[in-house]
Enzyme design. Sequence first.
Site, short mmCIF file in Angstrom:
data_model
loop_
_atom_site.label_atom_id
_atom_site.label_comp_id
_atom_site.label_asym_id
_atom_site.label_seq_id
_atom_site.Cartn_x
_atom_site.Cartn_y
_atom_site.Cartn_z
CB SER A 136 -0.89 0.02 1.24
OG SER A 136 -1.55 1.27 1.39
CE1 TYR A 154 -4.37 -2.57 4.86
CE2 TYR A 154 -3.36 -0.44 4.34
CZ TYR A 154 -3.93 -1.63 3.93
OH TYR A 154 -4.05 -1.91 2.58
#
Length: 252
Positions: A142, A157
């Site tokens: 990401s 995350y």
Amino acid sequence: MKVAVVTGASSGIGRSAAVQLAERGVGVVVTYHSNEQGAKHTVTLIEQLGGTAVALPLNIGDITGFPAFGEALRGALSGTFGRNSFDHLVNNAGFAGMAMIEDTEEGDFDRLTTGLFKGPFFLTRTLLPLLADGGSIVNVTSNATLPQVTAPGYSVYAALKGAVVVLTRYMAKEFGVRGIRVNSVAPGATRTRFADDAFAKNPEIIPELARTFTLGRIGEPDDIGMVIAMLLSEEGRWITGQDIEVSGGQNL
């Protein structure tokens, strides 16, 4: 026929990667957890292209199930593709979680750690004996790992996706003796079912978010899927150990 295993391919980026690979003549093993119908739809899309695919269940958050998945994969490779190995692995399956650091519970931390880091690590380890020499791996990370995309609430995350970026380099180094290339792809905000289907449930956030992208829109699954397919193909034969941001210049 070359064969790819794409985890979490019942929708979104995983589905796009599976279809893009099929368009390049690659057979695909599609994995899913709860969305069996979505996985079957991915298989149907591939078959409509004249390709070959099969769907297998896999819970990336349950490491104890990996040996059984490995055996199921052996059966699918033999029965569907006439192979005893596969060529490409896309570690895409995972899930989101959002909480400020002060509100993060240990159970949620552990669930994310298993699903986003420990799961892909041990799944790759489990499948290594079946991955052909000269094959390739793409880990989906990401752009939340980058300094300019820091968003409060995504500390765990983003940190775990950052761990996968580091893991990618080590995999590339260790697996290179077998000619296996390993890269990661870091999407920006992309229109998927991510975060409990946030974009579909809250479409009003899209225009404001789009303004943070240099190219003026949020990402679509095919924007990412095409890059994954390229990295696994002959065009990516001299690329390894890289984390490639695919974000349309988000927060550039």
